[in-house]
Design a protein around this motif. Structure first.
Motif, short mmCIF file in Angstrom:
data_model
loop_
_atom_site.label_atom_id
_atom_site.label_comp_id
_atom_site.label_asym_id
_atom_site.label_seq_id
_atom_site.Cartn_x
_atom_site.Cartn_y
_atom_site.Cartn_z
N ARG A 238 -9.62 2.55 0.19
CA ARG A 238 -8.65 2.18 1.12
C ARG A 238 -8.75 0.62 1.66
O ARG A 238 -7.49 0.07 1.52
N GLN A 239 -9.80 0.24 1.84
CA GLN A 239 -9.76 -1.00 2.09
C GLN A 239 -9.32 -2.07 1.12
O GLN A 239 -8.62 -3.11 1.18
N GLU A 242 -5.40 -1.80 1.05
CA GLU A 242 -4.98 -2.69 2.15
C GLU A 242 -5.09 -4.33 1.99
O GLU A 242 -4.16 -5.04 2.21
N ARG A 245 -2.40 -5.00 -0.35
CA ARG A 245 -1.09 -5.17 0.09
C ARG A 245 -1.01 -6.40 1.01
O ARG A 245 0.14 -6.89 1.25
#
Length: 308
Positions: A238-239, A242, A245
């Motif tokens: 997930r990190q 992020e 992105r």
């Protein structure tokens, strides 16, 4: 250690400032303010010697409010909660959600500070700080602020441990859109504190968080992967998303560069075999490409035709 949750549901682990450090910071700020007030007063007395007594009293009150009240308010507003005393002792005033203070917060703190610090010599402020669980005085309570420590001793910080190397990149296709922010915060807090927990309690907590994560993603955890390693790998994924992105480097397919034939040279296709998503899989060899280019001299949109 205290915890603040911002409007973006990001947990901030902060250390509320204790009464001794806050008292020393206030004393240093008061010393600087009093020295500045004395200097301003001497300048005003010398410059207003020709005025009547009422005008001199009005100027004295104005200088008192400007230096001893307006000065700290302006300093905290412009420095976002770091006065000279707080800077010396590594403190800062922040909002309840962890954000920087604004003028209204500094104004409320300064206005209430006249009563609880200047008029009562800090007695009310000390009592309120001792009663409060986070060491807040009345000005902090009314303004919605908190004085925290910025400089934490080395070795006391908490960081998320990296996942095992054999799990890196294994969950790149996992759908994480249904996982709420509260669950991410719980996973992060567990990973940062799992070494401090009892082994049995930590194992039970990891299994419960892993089951909640599996229920949100709709994909079962890999067979034989420990729950803590699974949580670390998914959080790392997930990190990474992020970060991609945020820096504009993720989510796009890698496309092979178009083949541009040149006259008199042999074009070699890339050996990696990377193919753009949604394009045909027909491969064109060098001889075929040269033959088609020679047979269609009007192919370039610029109208340029290679020399015979």
């Amino acid at each position: 250690m205290s915890e603040l949750v911002t409007g973006e549901a990001v947990a901030l682990e902060v250390r509320p400032a204790k009464l001794p450090s806050r008292a020393l910071a206030v004393v240093l700020d008061l010393v600087v303010a009093v020295v500045a007030y004395l200097v301003v007063t001497m300048v005003l007395v010398a410059s207003t010697a020709g005025l009547d007594e009422a005008a001199q009293v009005a100027v004295s009150i104005a200088s008192f409010l400007l230096v001893l009240v307006g000065g700290p308010i302006a300093v905290e507003t412009l420095s976002h909660g770091r006065s000279l005393g707080k800077l010396a002792f590594g403190l800062r005033v922040v909002r309840d959600d962890g954000g920087p203070i604004r003028f209204r917060h500094a104004l409320v703190r300064g206005a209430v500070g006249i009563v609880e610090i200047l008029m009562t010599f800090g007695v009310i402020a000390c009592i309120a700080s001792l009663v409060s669980a986070r060491g807040r005085r009345l000005g902090d309570v009314f303004a919605g602020t908190l004085v925290v420590r910025e400089r934490v001793p080395a070795g006391e910080g908490h960081s998320v441990p990296p996942p095992p190397h054999w799990l890196a990149g294994r969950f790149f296709a996992l759908d994480l859109s249904a996982v709420p922010d509260g669950l991410w915060l719980a996973v992060r807090q567990y990973l940062t504190r799992m070494r401090q927990l009892d082994p049995q309690v930590g194992q039970a907590m990891a299994e419960r968080l892993a089951s909640d994560l599996v229920a949100r993603t709709g994909s079962p955890a890999p067979e034989g992967v420990p729950a803590a390693a699974y949580l670390a790998a998914v959080l790392h994924e997930r990190q990474a998303r992020e970060a991609r992105r945020a820096f504009g480097g993720g989510g796009t397919a890698v496309q092979a560069p178009p083949a541009v034939p040149h006259h008199g040279t042999t074009h070699h296709p890339p050996s990696s075999g990377v193919q753009a998503v949604g394009t045909a899989s027909t491969s064109v060899g060098p001889a075929t490409a040269s033959h088609e280019t020679a047979g269609r001299p009007d192919r370039p949109s610029t109208g340029f035709a290679p020399p015979a």
